[in-house]
Design a protein around this motif. Structure first.
Motif, PDB file in Angstrom:
ATOM      1  N   LEU A 169     -10.422 -45.364  37.350  1.00 49.33           N
ATOM      2  CA  LEU A 169      -9.705 -46.262  38.264  1.00 49.33           C
ATOM      3  C   LEU A 169     -10.675 -47.057  39.126  1.00 49.33           C
ATOM      4  CD1 LEU A 169      -6.808 -43.885  39.362  1.00 49.33           C
ATOM      5  CD2 LEU A 169      -6.577 -45.954  37.977  1.00 49.33           C
ATOM      6  N   ILE A 170     -11.777 -46.423  39.516  1.00 49.44           N
ATOM      7  CA  ILE A 170     -12.795 -47.132  40.301  1.00 49.44           C
ATOM      8  C   ILE A 170     -13.407 -48.262  39.477  1.00 49.44           C
ATOM      9  CG2 ILE A 170     -15.093 -46.885  41.343  1.00 49.44           C
ATOM     10  CD1 ILE A 170     -14.274 -44.020  42.112  1.00 49.44           C
ATOM     11  N   SER A 171     -13.591 -48.019  38.180  1.00 43.03           N
ATOM     12  CA  SER A 171     -14.235 -48.996  37.306  1.00 43.03           C
ATOM     13  C   SER A 171     -13.331 -50.151  36.917  1.00 43.03           C
ATOM     14  CB  SER A 171     -14.740 -48.298  36.025  1.00 43.03           C
ATOM     15  OG  SER A 171     -15.649 -47.272  36.336  1.00 43.03           O
ATOM     16  N   ASN A 172     -12.003 -49.946  36.976  1.00 47.98           N
ATOM     17  CA  ASN A 172     -11.071 -50.971  36.505  1.00 47.98           C
ATOM     18  C   ASN A 172      -9.913 -51.118  37.489  1.00 47.98           C
ATOM     19  OD1 ASN A 172      -9.196 -52.564  35.107  1.00 47.98           O
ATOM     20  ND2 ASN A 172      -9.731 -51.688  33.125  1.00 47.98           N
ATOM     21  N   SER A 173      -9.897 -52.205  38.210  1.00 51.31           N
ATOM     22  CA  SER A 173      -8.879 -52.431  39.245  1.00 51.31           C
ATOM     23  C   SER A 173      -7.503 -52.741  38.661  1.00 51.31           C
ATOM     24  CB  SER A 173      -9.313 -53.571  40.163  1.00 51.31           C
ATOM     25  OG  SER A 173      -9.459 -54.777  39.418  1.00 51.31           O
ATOM     26  N   GLU A 174      -7.427 -53.076  37.360  1.00 47.93           N
ATOM     27  CA  GLU A 174      -6.150 -53.404  36.721  1.00 47.93           C
ATOM     28  C   GLU A 174      -5.472 -52.190  36.099  1.00 47.93           C
ATOM     29  OE1 GLU A 174      -6.930 -56.418  33.872  1.00 47.93           O
ATOM     30  OE2 GLU A 174      -7.550 -57.908  35.347  1.00 47.93           O
ATOM     31  N   LEU A 175      -6.116 -51.045  36.191  1.00 48.83           N
ATOM     32  CA  LEU A 175      -5.655 -49.850  35.487  1.00 48.83           C
ATOM     33  C   LEU A 175      -4.718 -49.001  36.345  1.00 48.83           C
ATOM     34  CD1 LEU A 175      -6.023 -48.048  32.927  1.00 48.83           C
ATOM     35  CD2 LEU A 175      -7.979 -47.005  34.083  1.00 48.83           C
ATOM     36  N   ASP A 176      -3.638 -48.534  35.735  1.00 50.92           N
ATOM     37  CA  ASP A 176      -2.751 -47.520  36.306  1.00 50.92           C
ATOM     38  C   ASP A 176      -2.739 -46.336  35.350  1.00 50.92           C
ATOM     39  OD1 ASP A 176      -2.124 -49.102  38.451  1.00 50.92           O
ATOM     40  OD2 ASP A 176      -0.174 -49.738  37.674  1.00 50.92           O
ATOM     41  N   LEU A 177      -2.638 -45.108  35.878  1.00 51.99           N
ATOM     42  CA  LEU A 177      -2.683 -43.929  35.036  1.00 51.99           C
ATOM     43  C   LEU A 177      -1.485 -43.013  35.269  1.00 51.99           C
ATOM     44  CD1 LEU A 177      -6.472 -43.006  35.299  1.00 51.99           C
ATOM     45  CD2 LEU A 177      -5.305 -44.143  33.396  1.00 51.99           C
ATOM     46  N   LEU A 178      -0.952 -42.492  34.172  1.00 47.21           N
ATOM     47  CA  LEU A 178       0.095 -41.488  34.213  1.00 47.21           C
ATOM     48  C   LEU A 178      -0.549 -40.163  33.818  1.00 47.21           C
ATOM     49  CD1 LEU A 178       2.900 -43.491  32.325  1.00 47.21           C
ATOM     50  CD2 LEU A 178       2.458 -43.389  34.791  1.00 47.21           C
ATOM     51  N   LEU A 179      -0.672 -39.238  34.763  1.00 50.36           N
ATOM     52  CA  LEU A 179      -1.315 -37.950  34.507  1.00 50.36           C
ATOM     53  C   LEU A 179      -0.239 -36.947  34.106  1.00 50.36           C
ATOM     54  CD1 LEU A 179      -3.888 -37.717  37.447  1.00 50.36           C
ATOM     55  CD2 LEU A 179      -4.005 -39.009  35.311  1.00 50.36           C
ATOM     56  N   VAL A 180      -0.286 -36.530  32.849  1.00 51.32           N
ATOM     57  CA  VAL A 180       0.754 -35.663  32.300  1.00 51.32           C
ATOM     58  C   VAL A 180       0.262 -34.219  32.295  1.00 51.32           C
ATOM     59  CG1 VAL A 180       2.277 -35.233  30.344  1.00 51.32           C
ATOM     60  CG2 VAL A 180       1.514 -37.573  30.831  1.00 51.32           C
ATOM     61  N   GLY A 181       1.029 -33.333  32.949  1.00 53.19           N
ATOM     62  CA  GLY A 181       0.630 -31.931  32.981  1.00 53.19           C
ATOM     63  C   GLY A 181       1.326 -31.171  34.090  1.00 53.19           C
ATOM     64  N   ASP A 182       0.744 -30.068  34.463  1.00 55.59           N
ATOM     65  CA  ASP A 182       1.276 -29.208  35.516  1.00 55.59           C
ATOM     66  C   ASP A 182       0.900 -29.792  36.882  1.00 55.59           C
ATOM     67  OD1 ASP A 182       1.974 -27.236  37.288  1.00 55.59           O
ATOM     68  OD2 ASP A 182       0.714 -25.674  36.408  1.00 55.59           O
ATOM     69  N   PRO A 183       1.871 -30.241  37.669  1.00 60.13           N
ATOM     70  CA  PRO A 183       1.551 -30.841  38.982  1.00 60.13           C
ATOM     71  C   PRO A 183       0.732 -29.921  39.881  1.00 60.13           C
ATOM     72  CG  PRO A 183       3.839 -31.258  38.401  1.00 60.13           C
ATOM     73  CD  PRO A 183       3.315 -30.301  37.373  1.00 60.13           C
ATOM     74  N   ASP A 184       1.000 -28.613  39.824  1.00 63.22           N
ATOM     75  CA  ASP A 184       0.255 -27.674  40.669  1.00 63.22           C
ATOM     76  C   ASP A 184      -1.213 -27.594  40.275  1.00 63.22           C
ATOM     77  OD1 ASP A 184       2.538 -27.067  42.086  1.00 63.22           O
ATOM     78  OD2 ASP A 184       3.057 -25.337  40.849  1.00 63.22           O
ATOM     79  N   ALA A 185      -1.515 -27.846  39.003  1.00 62.37           N
ATOM     80  CA  ALA A 185      -2.898 -27.820  38.540  1.00 62.37           C
ATOM     81  C   ALA A 185      -3.604 -29.147  38.783  1.00 62.37           C
ATOM     82  CB  ALA A 185      -2.944 -27.487  37.044  1.00 62.37           C
ATOM     83  N   ILE A 186      -2.822 -30.212  38.892  1.00 54.67           N
ATOM     84  CA  ILE A 186      -3.392 -31.561  39.029  1.00 54.67           C
ATOM     85  C   ILE A 186      -3.669 -31.928  40.485  1.00 54.67           C
ATOM     86  CG2 ILE A 186      -2.932 -34.031  38.676  1.00 54.67           C
ATOM     87  CD1 ILE A 186      -1.217 -33.192  36.250  1.00 54.67           C
ATOM     88  N   THR A 187      -2.713 -31.688  41.364  1.00 58.80           N
ATOM     89  CA  THR A 187      -2.788 -32.193  42.737  1.00 58.80           C
ATOM     90  C   THR A 187      -4.018 -31.737  43.531  1.00 58.80           C
ATOM     91  OG1 THR A 187      -1.228 -30.436  43.350  1.00 58.80           O
ATOM     92  CG2 THR A 187      -0.326 -32.641  43.015  1.00 58.80           C
ATOM     93  N   PRO A 188      -4.536 -30.499  43.352  1.00 52.12           N
ATOM     94  CA  PRO A 188      -5.736 -30.129  44.127  1.00 52.12           C
ATOM     95  C   PRO A 188      -6.935 -31.037  43.874  1.00 52.12           C
ATOM     96  CG  PRO A 188      -4.716 -28.168  43.201  1.00 52.12           C
ATOM     97  CD  PRO A 188      -4.021 -29.334  42.595  1.00 52.12           C
ATOM     98  N   PHE A 189      -7.026 -31.617  42.680  1.00 51.48           N
ATOM     99  CA  PHE A 189      -8.156 -32.482  42.351  1.00 51.48           C
ATOM    100  C   PHE A 189      -7.951 -33.911  42.849  1.00 51.48           C
ATOM    101  CE2 PHE A 189      -8.196 -29.075  39.184  1.00 51.48           C
ATOM    102  CZ  PHE A 189      -9.494 -28.616  39.339  1.00 51.48           C
ATOM    103  N   LEU A 190      -6.773 -34.163  43.424  1.00 53.43           N
ATOM    104  CA  LEU A 190      -6.490 -35.476  44.004  1.00 53.43           C
ATOM    105  C   LEU A 190      -6.492 -35.439  45.533  1.00 53.43           C
ATOM    106  CD1 LEU A 190      -3.519 -36.591  41.710  1.00 53.43           C
ATOM    107  CD2 LEU A 190      -5.893 -37.368  41.562  1.00 53.43           C
ATOM    108  N   ALA A 191      -6.635 -34.255  46.094  1.00 54.57           N
ATOM    109  CA  ALA A 191      -6.467 -34.072  47.541  1.00 54.57           C
ATOM    110  C   ALA A 191      -7.414 -34.932  48.363  1.00 54.57           C
ATOM    111  CB  ALA A 191      -6.646 -32.596  47.900  1.00 54.57           C
TER     112      ALA A 191
END
Length: 344
Positions: free
Chosen positions: A28-50
């Protein structure tokens, strides 16, 4: 869809969200036009986005998934048990139009089977092929396929791979009239299995393919061809062997000069040579070309190495971006329509 939206199976691979989520932020830092859909367990994903910058997390949407397909599961079993899995949900986002591409580091056989089931092959394609773009000695790149999606291939499939590889060499590498070769055990016309010789006979008479004949495995990185075609068994073994040798070579360069007692000027000279060699050969680092495109589908699916680190998975996301921007499925479909009826 105005944004460039890509779905990521963040649960797949050896490391899951601990690698895929930071790699997502890097992309996302490298490409300002990019959006991402992160598919998986929300509890496993959110700590790495904190601790992530809000300007990045606002371009991320978490799509919940109930399960993960195990890397050692047989493809048939994985497909039967795939409902609600992160891999299948990510692929279904392409089918629904919510995503333009999907990236996964998960089970290769399952990804191949589910992509055929959910995304569907293009008309005229028997089975999709895994393709990667590798650096060569000419400071250019070589398109190589199949890299493991199809263990056994008949001549028709090899011809289809040649057509798709030529399109990728034109659109991704930027080569006009790319040279196409079949990987074989010798350059003589009499060498090789029946399917390879039959494919060669077809390609010789296909006007829109610049077929140059057989090449051997030691020509993979020489730049003698722009497209190297083989079955998935040979391609996967060749790729993994090459990557192992390159990693060992780069590791030896990094560790050279660290042992034994040396005069200061020898150590100084060794460090200079080490830096020059690392700079000269750094483009061969497998992390820089991670991400094999599953060609022959109606949508874009990228397979990352299961053991990819953050940098390598970010490269796989960039591969997906390039494939979307160059409209790879549409261009392959157009070329197939022009070439294959004539080759038949």
């Amino acid at each position: 869809m105005t944004r460039l939206t890509i779905a990521l199976d963040v649960m797949g691979g050896d490391f899951g969200p601990s690698v895929t989520v930071p790699a997502s932020l890097q992309a996302l830092i490298s490409n300002s036009e990019l959006d991402l859909l992160l598919v998986g367990d929300p509890d496993a994903i959110t700590p790495f986005l904190a601790k992530a910058d809000p300007s990045l997390t606002e371009r991320i949407r978490i799509i919940p998934a109930e399960s993960v397909i195990a890397s050692d599961l047989r493809a048939s079993q994985a497909i039967r048990a795939s409902k609600g899995s992160s891999m299948r949900v990510a692929l279904e986002l392409i089918k629904s139009g919510d995503a333009l591409a999907c990236v996964s580091a998960g089970n290769t056989g399952a990804l191949m089977g589910l992509a055929k089931l959910v995304v569907k092959p293009l008309d005229g394609i028997e089975r999709p092929a895994l393709m990667s773009v590798l650096p060569n000695q000419q400071r250019s790149k070589t398109v190589v396929l199949d890299l493991g999606a199809n263990v056994e291939c008949d001549s028709t499939m090899l011809v289809q791979f040649a057509v798709m590889g030529a399109v990728m060499a034109e659109q991704v590498v930027g080569i006009t009239n790319p040279r196409v070769a079949l990987l074989n055990i010798g350059e003589e016309e009499s060498k090789g299995l029946d399917n390879i010789r039959e494919a060669a006979a077809i390609l010789k008479n296909t006007a829109l393919i610049n077929y140059i004949g057989y090449l051997e495995g030691n020509d993979l990185l020489t730049g003698k061809t722009d497209v190297m075609v083989c079955d998935g068994f040979v391609g996967n073994v060749t790729l993994k062997t090459m990557e192992g040798v390159i990693r060992m070579f780069l590791s030896l360069l990094k560790s050279s000069g660290e042992s034994g007692k040396q005069a200061w000027w020898l150590k100084w000279l060794g460090r200079i040579l080490q830096k020059k060699l690392l700079k000269r050969f750094s483009h061969l680092n497998p992390d820089q070309y991670n991400g094999a495109c599953l060609l022959g589908l109606r949508g874009i699916v990228i397979k990352s190495h299961g053991g990819a680190n953050q940098r390598a998975f970010a490269v796989a996301i960039e591969q997906a971006v390039q494939a979307v921007q160059r409209q790879v499925p549409q261009r392959i479909a157009a070329r197939l329509e022009a070439v294959l009826p004539k080759s038949d």
